[in-house]
Scaffold this motif. Sequence first.
Motif, PDB file in Angstrom:
ATOM      1  N   ARG A 118     -36.603  24.956  -8.288  1.00 49.64           N
ATOM      2  CA  ARG A 118     -36.302  26.114  -7.716  1.00 49.64           C
ATOM      3  C   ARG A 118     -36.540  26.087  -6.278  1.00 49.64           C
ATOM      4  O   ARG A 118     -37.722  25.742  -5.711  1.00 49.64           O
ATOM      5  CB  ARG A 118     -36.831  27.672  -8.272  1.00 49.64           C
ATOM      6  CG  ARG A 118     -36.122  28.659  -7.638  1.00 49.64           C
ATOM      7  CD  ARG A 118     -36.875  29.874  -7.974  1.00 49.64           C
ATOM      8  NE  ARG A 118     -38.371  29.636  -7.354  1.00 49.64           N
ATOM      9  CZ  ARG A 118     -39.447  30.693  -7.708  1.00 49.64           C
ATOM     10  NH1 ARG A 118     -38.889  31.998  -8.313  1.00 49.64           N
ATOM     11  NH2 ARG A 118     -40.726  30.637  -7.166  1.00 49.64           N
ATOM     12  N   LEU A 154     -32.109  25.125  -9.237  1.00 52.76           N
ATOM     13  CA  LEU A 154     -32.012  26.376  -9.258  1.00 52.76           C
ATOM     14  C   LEU A 154     -31.952  27.018  -7.783  1.00 52.76           C
ATOM     15  O   LEU A 154     -32.888  26.866  -7.124  1.00 52.76           O
ATOM     16  CB  LEU A 154     -33.149  27.056 -10.199  1.00 52.76           C
ATOM     17  CG  LEU A 154     -33.083  27.464 -11.540  1.00 52.76           C
ATOM     18  CD1 LEU A 154     -33.077  25.789 -12.100  1.00 52.76           C
ATOM     19  CD2 LEU A 154     -34.516  27.859 -12.141  1.00 52.76           C
ATOM     20  N   CYS A 187     -30.558  31.866  -8.311  1.00 52.29           N
ATOM     21  CA  CYS A 187     -31.403  32.901  -8.297  1.00 52.29           C
ATOM     22  C   CYS A 187     -31.374  34.084  -7.441  1.00 52.29           C
ATOM     23  O   CYS A 187     -31.143  33.746  -6.233  1.00 52.29           O
ATOM     24  CB  CYS A 187     -32.734  32.049  -8.146  1.00 52.29           C
ATOM     25  SG  CYS A 187     -33.195  31.041  -9.413  1.00 52.29           S
ATOM     26  N   ASN A 217     -34.798  36.804 -10.346  1.00 50.78           N
ATOM     27  CA  ASN A 217     -35.785  35.763  -9.693  1.00 50.78           C
ATOM     28  C   ASN A 217     -37.235  36.709  -9.235  1.00 50.78           C
ATOM     29  O   ASN A 217     -38.130  35.929  -9.048  1.00 50.78           O
ATOM     30  CB  ASN A 217     -35.171  35.217  -8.611  1.00 50.78           C
ATOM     31  CG  ASN A 217     -36.175  34.048  -7.964  1.00 50.78           C
ATOM     32  OD1 ASN A 217     -36.422  33.220  -8.737  1.00 50.78           O
ATOM     33  ND2 ASN A 217     -36.323  33.815  -6.566  1.00 50.78           N
TER      34      ASN A 217
END
Length: 272
Positions: A118, A154, A187, A217
């Motif tokens: 992420r 992500l 996210c 998130n």
Amino acid sequence: MSWLKDVIGTEKAIIAMCHLLPLPGDPYYDKEKGMAYVMEKAREDFLALQEGGVDAVMFSNEFSLPYLTEVKTETVAAMARIIGELKSEIKIPYGVNVLWDAKKSLDLAAATDAKFVREIFTGVYASDFGIWNTNIGETIRHQRRIGAENVKLLFNIVPEAARYLADRDIKDVARSTIFNNRPDALCVSGLTAGSETDSAVLKQVKDVAGETVIFANTGVRLNNVEEQLSIADGAVVGTTFKYDGKFENHVDKARVKEFMDKVKKFRSSKGL
């Protein structure tokens, strides 16, 4: 059916954050206790998350405050050591997040066999860390060069502690990010770690995302997880799993289990 089933094992997946203590080179690193203490606490937190029943975990240098946007080598080396030492105990899928450096996150993923990362991959922001720029074209080329093309990306499109320099509608951001960059997931965050993701914003993004996976998130808690998961495809959860629900505390396995029991009941009601 999204990639979540194949990679994490379930739809409406919960990715738990394993927040690492300050690392060598960080301003608040405890030199007297050293890496042995960081390792000890990382293991305790990780096992509490895994034994509490989360679907996956993401290791991050959450306490490397204040954050860099070009992270030092010693940070990645320390994170790789921690994950390497834990690897024999890890029974669930895991990802990594080197705050806030997309290339370093991919480097760490490639070195540790992480399934996902992420990051802030796209956009230019006015942030607490100064002007924050990205280079997605170079990042994706770097991903291919190091053999990390199977690592799921992500994209955090509402960065914590930052705002787009251009006044852009979140739906437009989601549409263009998907069209131009083919993210594996988007996210959607609140302002800071632990701040609730606005359900209205989450729905706006979901409505334009098509087949792209959407994660809530930040700020997913016991009292809102059903609402958030009724919109999003999954959630990244950190603060609520900690003692007293406080960001700076360590993981409380009882809180994890209570939360995951509710998630599993929700999934069962949806036939998942």
